[in-house]
Design a protein around this motif. Structure first.
Motif, PDB file in Angstrom:
ATOM      1  N   SER A   5      47.271  37.134 -30.042  1.00 47.21           N
ATOM      2  CA  SER A   5      46.188  38.063 -30.363  1.00 47.21           C
ATOM      3  C   SER A   5      45.333  38.318 -29.116  1.00 47.21           C
ATOM      4  CB  SER A   5      45.310  37.479 -31.476  1.00 47.21           C
ATOM      5  OG  SER A   5      44.164  38.261 -31.646  1.00 47.21           O
ATOM      6  N   LYS A   6      45.062  39.583 -28.863  1.00 43.54           N
ATOM      7  CA  LYS A   6      44.216  39.924 -27.722  1.00 43.54           C
ATOM      8  C   LYS A   6      42.803  39.379 -27.913  1.00 43.54           C
ATOM      9  CE  LYS A   6      46.711  44.141 -26.467  1.00 43.54           C
ATOM     10  NZ  LYS A   6      46.604  45.605 -26.246  1.00 43.54           N
ATOM     11  N   TRP A   7      42.301  39.399 -29.120  1.00 45.14           N
ATOM     12  CA  TRP A   7      40.955  38.870 -29.401  1.00 45.14           C
ATOM     13  C   TRP A   7      40.891  37.365 -29.148  1.00 45.14           C
ATOM     14  CZ3 TRP A   7      36.140  39.428 -29.416  1.00 45.14           C
ATOM     15  CH2 TRP A   7      35.293  38.622 -30.151  1.00 45.14           C
ATOM     16  N   ARG A   8      41.979  36.648 -29.532  1.00 42.90           N
ATOM     17  CA  ARG A   8      42.013  35.204 -29.303  1.00 42.90           C
ATOM     18  C   ARG A   8      42.041  34.890 -27.816  1.00 42.90           C
ATOM     19  NH1 ARG A   8      46.768  31.053 -31.420  1.00 42.90           N
ATOM     20  NH2 ARG A   8      45.793  29.116 -30.634  1.00 42.90           N
ATOM     21  N   GLY A   9      42.802  35.660 -27.040  1.00 39.43           N
ATOM     22  CA  GLY A   9      42.833  35.458 -25.598  1.00 39.43           C
ATOM     23  C   GLY A   9      41.494  35.747 -24.948  1.00 39.43           C
ATOM     24  N   ALA A  10      40.832  36.778 -25.432  1.00 36.38           N
ATOM     25  CA  ALA A  10      39.520  37.104 -24.876  1.00 36.38           C
ATOM     26  C   ALA A  10      38.521  35.980 -25.165  1.00 36.38           C
ATOM     27  CB  ALA A  10      39.029  38.429 -25.447  1.00 36.38           C
ATOM     28  N   ARG A  11      38.593  35.425 -26.375  1.00 39.24           N
ATOM     29  CA  ARG A  11      37.685  34.321 -26.716  1.00 39.24           C
ATOM     30  C   ARG A  11      37.945  33.098 -25.847  1.00 39.24           C
ATOM     31  NH1 ARG A  11      37.931  33.112 -32.921  1.00 39.24           N
ATOM     32  NH2 ARG A  11      40.142  33.374 -32.469  1.00 39.24           N
ATOM     33  N   GLN A  12      39.207  32.800 -25.617  1.00 37.90           N
ATOM     34  CA  GLN A  12      39.531  31.657 -24.764  1.00 37.90           C
ATOM     35  C   GLN A  12      39.034  31.877 -23.334  1.00 37.90           C
ATOM     36  OE1 GLN A  12      43.760  31.232 -25.200  1.00 37.90           O
ATOM     37  NE2 GLN A  12      43.611  30.064 -27.106  1.00 37.90           N
ATOM     38  N   THR A  13      39.221  33.075 -22.823  1.00 34.99           N
ATOM     39  CA  THR A  13      38.736  33.384 -21.465  1.00 34.99           C
ATOM     40  C   THR A  13      37.218  33.293 -21.402  1.00 34.99           C
ATOM     41  OG1 THR A  13      40.631  34.857 -21.133  1.00 34.99           O
ATOM     42  CG2 THR A  13      38.732  35.109 -19.639  1.00 34.99           C
ATOM     43  N   PHE A  14      36.559  33.844 -22.400  1.00 37.86           N
ATOM     44  CA  PHE A  14      35.095  33.800 -22.432  1.00 37.86           C
ATOM     45  C   PHE A  14      34.606  32.351 -22.507  1.00 37.86           C
ATOM     46  CE2 PHE A  14      31.112  33.702 -24.863  1.00 37.86           C
ATOM     47  CZ  PHE A  14      30.312  34.486 -24.036  1.00 37.86           C
ATOM     48  N   GLY A  15      35.287  31.534 -23.296  1.00 36.65           N
ATOM     49  CA  GLY A  15      34.892  30.134 -23.401  1.00 36.65           C
ATOM     50  C   GLY A  15      35.035  29.390 -22.085  1.00 36.65           C
ATOM     51  N   ARG A  16      36.140  29.652 -21.369  1.00 37.30           N
ATOM     52  CA  ARG A  16      36.338  28.999 -20.072  1.00 37.30           C
ATOM     53  C   ARG A  16      35.278  29.444 -19.067  1.00 37.30           C
ATOM     54  NH1 ARG A  16      41.830  30.758 -21.029  1.00 37.30           N
ATOM     55  NH2 ARG A  16      43.094  29.063 -21.935  1.00 37.30           N
ATOM     56  N   VAL A  17      35.017  30.757 -19.039  1.00 40.99           N
ATOM     57  CA  VAL A  17      34.001  31.265 -18.106  1.00 40.99           C
ATOM     58  C   VAL A  17      32.628  30.683 -18.426  1.00 40.99           C
ATOM     59  CG1 VAL A  17      32.795  33.346 -17.341  1.00 40.99           C
ATOM     60  CG2 VAL A  17      35.281  33.373 -17.604  1.00 40.99           C
TER      61      VAL A  17
END
Length: 544
Positions: free
Chosen positions: A49-61
């Protein structure tokens, strides 16, 4: 079984091919042999899911940002707490004595390269006071220590050791180039007064409150210039509140005790009135509901309007905001006398009126301190302005040989006596002293080169360039003022264009601007924390 059936059965068996007997020893080989039946196809993997990937990236940042910010914050705090070694005093360097620890003196010390000079600071207080937020301390929005910064915090982070002396300057001899000062603290040693010489003097003693000789001002009014004034005001304000709640008080006496009068329609008076209104609305109505409706705030200004340094548009906005907040503004009104329980006013129509009050705050003008008057009296031909010290375009005191520089509120210039002007004067002097140090170093090189009979043409050109000092030029960055109810006004200048604004958004800008202007990270954290505490828990109503 009949013969016909037997023959039919034998014929059927003959139709199948001949099979060999199975060998028991071949079972393991058969079991390990790959199956000829193809395995069932595996289910297709779902697309990420693109939304799941975005959330993971946002969490790491976010995690990296928090860790990096925390690391930087810890590094800065530890660097501020633990200053490194400093160069010792160098007898070959010239001595610079700084008198005062206000805006001008602090800006000068902050920007001065102390490796070029031996510096001594003399001030009756050992801290820098962020005066624009003083009204916030007066009503408990901020704690006192949140807007104070010890002057040794600044001097201990300089390249060369700076001597800090907590003492009151008593006199300056411009001819002998000496300054006399005394220790006026409660605890004193065997030596409490002394005189030291100087090569350069940065005279930044500030000014004291101008009372215009009006009777009763010193005896009965509160001031708003030093940290002690804000603390005294808070105690007296809470005294008025508690006394008004004492059993048996008449209605007239309650109204008198809860009538707060602010004399002076400048930024200090307006901001204090706004802070008082916030105190009333946010705290007193909750904890003193029986008294809050009797609190009255009146601003008295002798000029035709308040805040004369702001645009007409913002003045009208302030007046309308105060009217909504039920703060009275009396312009064109002069105070003739302040009594213990009343104020005598001269109204615009020249009639006299005595108004009962519980507390009077005097936020008037400035006048020269006694030590400044004494210094000016030593140079009567050059110092004829009674409002303050006269200086030239390079902030050198008129009548001296250029070794005494006067900055800040103690001077009489074309600029208003504001923190912004004093700060820019201090920065200018620090740059000038860097140029003076370069000039002196070049002069020494020229003398040495002449003794060695080498060419000095290049050095002399550099020395001539260093001799040319640029005059001081004030660059106005704008004016800010808080008017209560989480509203502020601002007159700003960007690229030679003026912008005026007022309201809640300007209030947020006002807070961010003051946070960025505060002296250190420590002050910024303390002030921001105080604002948050007041928002969550309200102001502290206790009185020590």
């Amino acid at each position: 079984m009949s013969p016909a059936l037997l023959r039919t059965t034998v014929s059927l068996f003959r139709c199948f091919p001949k099979q060999r007997a199975l060998d028991v020893r071949s079972f393991p080989r058969l079991l390990s042999a790959p199956s000829t039946t193809p395995p069932p196809p595996s289910p297709p993997h779902p697309e990420p899911s693109k939304w799941r990937g975005a959330r993971q990236t946002f969490g790491r940042v976010t995690l990296i940002t928090i860790l990096a910010t925390g690391g930087i914050f810890y590094y800065v705090t530890q660097r501020e707490r633990h200053p490194g070694p400093q160069l010792p005093h160098d007898p070959s360097k010239k001595s610079v004595v700084v008198v005062g620890s206000g805006w001008a003196a602090t800006a000068f010390l902050k920007n001065l390269d102390t490796s070029d000079y031996n510096v001594t600071v003399i001030s009756p207080r050992n801290f820098f006071l962020f005066t624009p937020l003083l009204p916030s301390v007066a009503v408990g929005t901020l704690a006192s220590n949140s807007i104070l910064q010890p002057i040794r915090y600044l001097t201990r982070h300089k390249s060369r050791r700076v001597t800090v002396i907590e003492a009151e300057a008593k006199s300056v001899d411009p001819v002998a180039k000496t300054i006399t000062f005394a220790d006026e603290t409660e605890v004193q040693g065997e030596v409490s007064s002394t005189t030291i010489p100087f090569d350069y003097l940065i005279y930044a003693v500030g000014a004291e409150t101008q009372t215009f000789g009006i009777p009763g001002v010193k005896e009965h009014a509160s001031f708003m210039k030093e940290i002690q004034d804000a603390e005294k005001f808070k105690r007296r304000f809470m005294d008025c509140i508690e006394s008004a709640g004492f059993p048996g008080q008449s209605k007239e006496e309650i109204e008198r005790l809860l009538h707060m009068v602010v004399v002076g329609g400048g930024p200090t008076g307006i901001e204090l009135s706004g802070e008082l209104h916030d105190f009333l609305e946010d705290d007193l109505k909750s904890w003193y509901p029986e008294l809050s409706n009797n609190v009255k705030i009146t601003v008295i200004e002798a000029l035709p309007s308040v805040l004369p340094m702001f645009s007409r548009e913002l003045i009208d906005y302030t007046v309308s905001t105060f009217k909504e907040s039920k703060i009275d503004i009396l312009t064109g009104t002069m105070v003739k006398e302040i009594k213990e329980k009343s104020v005598v006013l001269q109204m615009p129509d020249k009639t006299m009126k005595e108004v009962p009050v519980g507390l009077v705050v005097w936020a008037g003008g400035n006048k020269a301190r006694a030590v400044s008057v004494d210094l000016m009296s030593r140079l009567p031909d050059a110092q004829k302005n009674k409002r303050g010290i006269t200086v030239d375009d390079h902030l050198r005191m008129a009548g001296t040989d250029g070794t005494i520089f006067a900055v800040g509120d103690c001077t009489s210039t074309q600029y208003a006596p504001t923190a912004q002007v004093a700060s820019q004067q201090g920065v200018y002097l620090a740059r000038m002293f860097k140029q003076l140090a370069k000039r002196d170093a070049l002069l020494e090189e020229i003398v040495a080169a002449k003794l060695q009979e080498t060419s000095t043409e290049s050095l002399e050109k550099q020395h001539a360039k260093a001799e040319k000092l640029r005059p001081f030029h004030y660059s106005h960055q704008g004016s800010l003022a808080y008017i209560g109810s989480e509203k502020a006004i601002a007159d700003l200048e960007f690229f030679h264009h003026k912008f005026s604004s007022g309201g809640v958004a300007t209030f947020l800008f006002w807070r961010s601007a003051y946070l960025s202007t505060l002296f250190s990270l420590r002050n910024r954290v303390l002030v921001a924390t105080d604002w948050l505490k007041v928002k969550l828990f309200g102001r502290d109503l206790s009185r020590d």
